[in-house]
Design a protein around this motif. Sequence first.
Motif, PDB file in Angstrom:
ATOM      1  N   PRO A   1       3.184 -12.636   5.727  1.00  0.00           N
ATOM      2  CA  PRO A   1       3.348 -12.584   4.267  1.00  0.00           C
ATOM      3  C   PRO A   1       2.811 -11.316   3.616  1.00  0.00           C
ATOM      4  O   PRO A   1       3.480 -10.727   2.758  1.00  0.00           O
ATOM      5  CB  PRO A   1       2.595 -13.826   3.788  1.00  0.00           C
ATOM      6  CG  PRO A   1       2.722 -14.790   4.927  1.00  0.00           C
ATOM      7  CD  PRO A   1       2.625 -13.935   6.153  1.00  0.00           C
ATOM      8  N   LEU A   2       1.593 -10.876   3.985  1.00  0.00           N
ATOM      9  CA  LEU A   2       1.061  -9.674   3.352  1.00  0.00           C
ATOM     10  C   LEU A   2       1.890  -8.450   3.736  1.00  0.00           C
ATOM     11  O   LEU A   2       2.133  -7.565   2.909  1.00  0.00           O
ATOM     12  CB  LEU A   2      -0.412  -9.471   3.731  1.00  0.00           C
ATOM     13  CG  LEU A   2      -1.086  -8.241   3.122  1.00  0.00           C
ATOM     14  CD1 LEU A   2      -1.052  -8.292   1.601  1.00  0.00           C
ATOM     15  CD2 LEU A   2      -2.524  -8.108   3.619  1.00  0.00           C
ATOM     16  N   SER A   3       2.347  -8.397   4.988  1.00  0.00           N
ATOM     17  CA  SER A   3       3.197  -7.283   5.405  1.00  0.00           C
ATOM     18  C   SER A   3       4.490  -7.262   4.609  1.00  0.00           C
ATOM     19  O   SER A   3       4.961  -6.206   4.176  1.00  0.00           O
ATOM     20  CB  SER A   3       3.508  -7.387   6.900  1.00  0.00           C
ATOM     21  OG  SER A   3       2.337  -7.310   7.675  1.00  0.00           O
ATOM     22  N   LEU A   4       5.083  -8.436   4.390  1.00  0.00           N
ATOM     23  CA  LEU A   4       6.310  -8.513   3.586  1.00  0.00           C
ATOM     24  C   LEU A   4       6.051  -8.055   2.157  1.00  0.00           C
ATOM     25  O   LEU A   4       6.863  -7.335   1.562  1.00  0.00           O
ATOM     26  CB  LEU A   4       6.840  -9.946   3.593  1.00  0.00           C
ATOM     27  CG  LEU A   4       7.337 -10.471   4.943  1.00  0.00           C
ATOM     28  CD1 LEU A   4       7.504 -11.990   4.892  1.00  0.00           C
ATOM     29  CD2 LEU A   4       8.645  -9.794   5.331  1.00  0.00           C
ATOM     30  N   GLN A   5       4.939  -8.459   1.618  1.00  0.00           N
ATOM     31  CA  GLN A   5       4.587  -8.086   0.252  1.00  0.00           C
ATOM     32  C   GLN A   5       4.398  -6.580   0.126  1.00  0.00           C
ATOM     33  O   GLN A   5       4.894  -5.937  -0.810  1.00  0.00           O
ATOM     34  CB  GLN A   5       3.299  -8.816  -0.135  1.00  0.00           C
ATOM     35  CG  GLN A   5       2.942  -8.773  -1.601  1.00  0.00           C
ATOM     36  CD  GLN A   5       1.710  -9.604  -1.879  1.00  0.00           C
ATOM     37  OE1 GLN A   5       0.710  -9.526  -1.169  1.00  0.00           O
ATOM     38  NE2 GLN A   5       1.768 -10.412  -2.923  1.00  0.00           N
ATOM     39  N   LEU A   6       3.707  -5.981   1.085  1.00  0.00           N
ATOM     40  CA  LEU A   6       3.484  -4.533   1.056  1.00  0.00           C
ATOM     41  C   LEU A   6       4.789  -3.774   1.274  1.00  0.00           C
ATOM     42  O   LEU A   6       5.035  -2.743   0.636  1.00  0.00           O
ATOM     43  CB  LEU A   6       2.464  -4.147   2.126  1.00  0.00           C
ATOM     44  CG  LEU A   6       1.018  -4.583   1.855  1.00  0.00           C
ATOM     45  CD1 LEU A   6       0.167  -4.374   3.088  1.00  0.00           C
ATOM     46  CD2 LEU A   6       0.441  -3.807   0.679  1.00  0.00           C
ATOM     47  N   ALA A   7       5.624  -4.267   2.178  1.00  0.00           N
ATOM     48  CA  ALA A   7       6.902  -3.600   2.426  1.00  0.00           C
ATOM     49  C   ALA A   7       7.772  -3.636   1.181  1.00  0.00           C
ATOM     50  O   ALA A   7       8.414  -2.637   0.817  1.00  0.00           O
ATOM     51  CB  ALA A   7       7.619  -4.266   3.603  1.00  0.00           C
ATOM     52  N   ALA A   8       7.818  -4.795   0.502  1.00  0.00           N
ATOM     53  CA  ALA A   8       8.603  -4.898  -0.731  1.00  0.00           C
ATOM     54  C   ALA A   8       8.065  -3.938  -1.783  1.00  0.00           C
ATOM     55  O   ALA A   8       8.829  -3.285  -2.506  1.00  0.00           O
ATOM     56  CB  ALA A   8       8.567  -6.334  -1.258  1.00  0.00           C
ATOM     57  N   GLY A   9       6.740  -3.824  -1.857  1.00  0.00           N
ATOM     58  CA  GLY A   9       6.150  -2.888  -2.815  1.00  0.00           C
ATOM     59  C   GLY A   9       6.471  -1.449  -2.486  1.00  0.00           C
ATOM     60  O   GLY A   9       6.747  -0.640  -3.382  1.00  0.00           O
ATOM     61  N   ALA A  10       6.446  -1.111  -1.191  1.00  0.00           N
ATOM     62  CA  ALA A  10       6.769   0.259  -0.788  1.00  0.00           C
ATOM     63  C   ALA A  10       8.216   0.598  -1.126  1.00  0.00           C
ATOM     64  O   ALA A  10       8.524   1.706  -1.603  1.00  0.00           O
ATOM     65  CB  ALA A  10       6.516   0.433   0.705  1.00  0.00           C
ATOM     66  N   LEU A  11       9.126  -0.341  -0.913  1.00  0.00           N
ATOM     67  CA  LEU A  11      10.534  -0.099  -1.237  1.00  0.00           C
ATOM     68  C   LEU A  11      10.739   0.024  -2.745  1.00  0.00           C
ATOM     69  O   LEU A  11      11.587   0.805  -3.201  1.00  0.00           O
ATOM     70  CB  LEU A  11      11.388  -1.241  -0.681  1.00  0.00           C
ATOM     71  CG  LEU A  11      11.536  -1.269   0.848  1.00  0.00           C
ATOM     72  CD1 LEU A  11      12.096  -2.602   1.307  1.00  0.00           C
ATOM     73  CD2 LEU A  11      12.425  -0.129   1.323  1.00  0.00           C
ATOM     74  N   ALA A  12       9.983  -0.748  -3.528  1.00  0.00           N
ATOM     75  CA  ALA A  12      10.104  -0.647  -4.987  1.00  0.00           C
ATOM     76  C   ALA A  12       9.563   0.680  -5.492  1.00  0.00           C
ATOM     77  O   ALA A  12      10.112   1.284  -6.423  1.00  0.00           O
ATOM     78  CB  ALA A  12       9.368  -1.812  -5.644  1.00  0.00           C
ATOM     79  N   GLU A  13       8.463   1.149  -4.887  1.00  0.00           N
ATOM     80  CA  GLU A  13       7.857   2.411  -5.324  1.00  0.00           C
ATOM     81  C   GLU A  13       8.685   3.617  -4.882  1.00  0.00           C
ATOM     82  O   GLU A  13       8.700   4.650  -5.557  1.00  0.00           O
ATOM     83  CB  GLU A  13       6.436   2.529  -4.753  1.00  0.00           C
ATOM     84  CG  GLU A  13       5.431   1.525  -5.297  1.00  0.00           C
ATOM     85  CD  GLU A  13       5.024   1.825  -6.716  1.00  0.00           C
ATOM     86  OE1 GLU A  13       5.229   2.979  -7.166  1.00  0.00           O
ATOM     87  OE2 GLU A  13       4.505   0.918  -7.396  1.00  0.00           O
ATOM     88  N   ARG A  14       9.369   3.463  -3.740  1.00  0.00           N
ATOM     89  CA  ARG A  14      10.113   4.599  -3.180  1.00  0.00           C
ATOM     90  C   ARG A  14      11.521   4.145  -2.809  1.00  0.00           C
ATOM     91  O   ARG A  14      11.814   3.882  -1.639  1.00  0.00           O
ATOM     92  CB  ARG A  14       9.370   5.158  -1.972  1.00  0.00           C
ATOM     93  CG  ARG A  14       7.972   5.677  -2.337  1.00  0.00           C
ATOM     94  CD  ARG A  14       7.089   5.884  -1.119  1.00  0.00           C
ATOM     95  NE  ARG A  14       7.544   6.957  -0.276  1.00  0.00           N
ATOM     96  CZ  ARG A  14       6.930   7.341   0.843  1.00  0.00           C
ATOM     97  NH1 ARG A  14       5.837   6.716   1.236  1.00  0.00           N
ATOM     98  NH2 ARG A  14       7.408   8.342   1.563  1.00  0.00           N
ATOM     99  N   PRO A  15      12.425   4.019  -3.796  1.00  0.00           N
ATOM    100  CA  PRO A  15      13.799   3.557  -3.522  1.00  0.00           C
ATOM    101  C   PRO A  15      14.474   4.454  -2.480  1.00  0.00           C
ATOM    102  O   PRO A  15      14.307   5.669  -2.467  1.00  0.00           O
ATOM    103  CB  PRO A  15      14.477   3.670  -4.885  1.00  0.00           C
ATOM    104  CG  PRO A  15      13.361   3.607  -5.876  1.00  0.00           C
ATOM    105  CD  PRO A  15      12.196   4.296  -5.221  1.00  0.00           C
ATOM    106  N   GLY A  16      15.244   3.827  -1.609  1.00  0.00           N
ATOM    107  CA  GLY A  16      15.936   4.583  -0.579  1.00  0.00           C
ATOM    108  C   GLY A  16      15.148   4.729   0.698  1.00  0.00           C
ATOM    109  O   GLY A  16      15.653   5.266   1.693  1.00  0.00           O
ATOM    110  N   LEU A  17      13.913   4.285   0.717  1.00  0.00           N
ATOM    111  CA  LEU A  17      13.092   4.363   1.917  1.00  0.00           C
ATOM    112  C   LEU A  17      13.702   3.492   3.003  1.00  0.00           C
ATOM    113  O   LEU A  17      13.999   2.316   2.768  1.00  0.00           O
ATOM    114  CB  LEU A  17      11.670   3.881   1.605  1.00  0.00           C
ATOM    115  CG  LEU A  17      10.599   4.067   2.686  1.00  0.00           C
ATOM    116  CD1 LEU A  17      10.263   5.548   2.850  1.00  0.00           C
ATOM    117  CD2 LEU A  17       9.350   3.278   2.316  1.00  0.00           C
ATOM    118  N   PRO A  18      13.918   4.022   4.205  1.00  0.00           N
ATOM    119  CA  PRO A  18      14.479   3.202   5.278  1.00  0.00           C
ATOM    120  C   PRO A  18      13.581   2.001   5.574  1.00  0.00           C
ATOM    121  O   PRO A  18      12.349   2.124   5.542  1.00  0.00           O
ATOM    122  CB  PRO A  18      14.529   4.160   6.477  1.00  0.00           C
ATOM    123  CG  PRO A  18      14.545   5.526   5.864  1.00  0.00           C
ATOM    124  CD  PRO A  18      13.713   5.421   4.620  1.00  0.00           C
TER     125      PRO A  18
END
Length: 641
Positions: A198-215
């Motif tokens: 869960p925490l990994s999913l939360q951080l990954a979602a945050g990273a994608l929101a902060e940096r759109p287009g990130l693979p």
Amino acid sequence: MGRRTLQSTLDQRAGALIGRERERAALLELVERDMPLVAFVHGIAGVGKSMLLQAAAVDARARGTFVVALDGRTFEPTDRGFLASLGSGLGTPVATIADATGVLAGDARVLLMVDTHEQLRLLDAWLRQSFVPALPQNVRLLLAGRDTPSAWQRDLGDLLRTIRLDNLNDEEARIMLHRAGVDGAIAGRVARIARGHPLSLQLAAGALAERPGLPPEDAVLGPMVEELARLYIDGLDRMTRRALDAAAVVRRTTLTLLEAMLPDDDPAELFGALRALPFVELGAEGLVVHDTVRGATSALLQASDPARHRAHRRAAWTRLRAELRTAGRADLWRYTADMLYLVENPIVRDAFFPSGSDELTIEPARATDGGAIAAMSAAQQGPEETALVDAWWRAVPDTFRVVRDAEGVVQGFSSRCQPQDVSRSLLRSDPVTAAWMEHLRRAPVPSGQRVLFNRHAVASGDIARARQWLDVKQVYLELRPHLRRLYTRVPDVDRALTVLAPLGFAALPGGPVRIGGDAHWTLVNDFGPGSIDGWLSEVIAREIGADAPTVVDPATRRLVLDGRPVDLSRLELDVLRHLQRREGVAVTREELLREVWGHQWTGASSNVVEAVVSGLRRKMGDRAAALETVRGVGYRLGPLD
């Protein structure tokens, strides 16, 4: 429509918890059935234990159950601290187990929840063996922590329900990502790579929101949540990143600490930016960063900018030390824990915030443990020392503690006491404690301050010895702010001093005590007038102030001025340390006599204080002006740097 509260927001979030239907149903048995009496949720960091407890609380309240929720991070890990926190949750003072049972007893079901149990290892045996057996029939206990509860399983058997919390399955992970704004094929790829944590999913979602287009692969970087945390924080704006770097250095984040660590920023803006982060929780003591993210952030800051990491620690220490001077008894643990978090020395930090499992536990010895204690002593010690162990066991068995493995087998034993609680004849008949009593006679502690004897300590291995060392720290907390001195026997004085000398421990003058053919060495630590909290403050000061112009080093009894060591007498050191802990406050001569000399002031003329202060000023050189005379009162110490 009723006004929304923080609790209603938490309840709404808990109600929308993804997955965990089986676990929630199992926890409902606590409030709907006669069995089990205790449930223990365990799992790795970031797997969602706290969210499950919040959901269980919502479910229980919906069925008319009264819920009391405690967090192991927020109170002192002693019976006193636990009961005070319980009383706060119940809205009435609770000082004893009898008080607690009296308030909790009734016809209605009560669910008592304790989160972050791993922070309570110092308290675990008391919870299992004293508190839980006394609970009224209407009370159920729900615990959550990282450790497998083997000792609880051993003691409670089928009265306990254990629930291991695992990662989410692929479908649940995709739902979680979808709610966080990650859709389609990307959500599926992220879910697979993050393995449902869960925490990994939360951080990954945050990273994608902060940096759109990130693979997606870059957004997850594998299963290590520390790497996810690093990627997430790299995408933050500069102000939020500064705030997170500072928050990662301390145990909890408050407006005053942010102001101290980042004086050029608006602390309210920093606080708001931190609060908006998905891995930051607002609690009663301030903001708390999820410890996995906090550890990764702190490590990254220390590696990339060690000077700023050190500056944050020093600023936080200065602020906490100032706030500690006016802290009430109820707030003392909060500041002790804050100070401990700033300590990097693992011997100190791990002793109060231990890591690892609870497969070995330490608890009061039982009457049936005498044979195991005698056998272990005979196997590892000479016959004369074994006879002394037997004498202590027969005279004061309540001073003994044992280390047990998961099957309950004794793996070590120790004996500790305060000298006034043991007969003088026993203390005099034991050559080790006789030497300690003689040292106390020659160098008495001030009136009202306590002494702890850690007499016996035998263990089957390093882990068992570590549990014994941990157990002594519980007494540190119980006796502060009155604990002044610790005496402990060690088998190898040189090895022990290598580790403990920087923490203020010294060998007892006069060499070892001989019992039979064995040499018994003693280490002594005089914590000073500030007891444990003052000692911790000095440990941190030495860590973060090695390059400061002025350092007081109790271990070597020196005042270091611009790199130049100046030797101090014992009285000079104690007076300086006491004044330093009350920096900026006028301290009376009566207080100095009472706290340093141990005498009650009679009003008779005496220049003993003036003589020590005069000697201090001569040794302080151009910093002597910092030690002011306050006419008609006493003395006040200003900043030495």
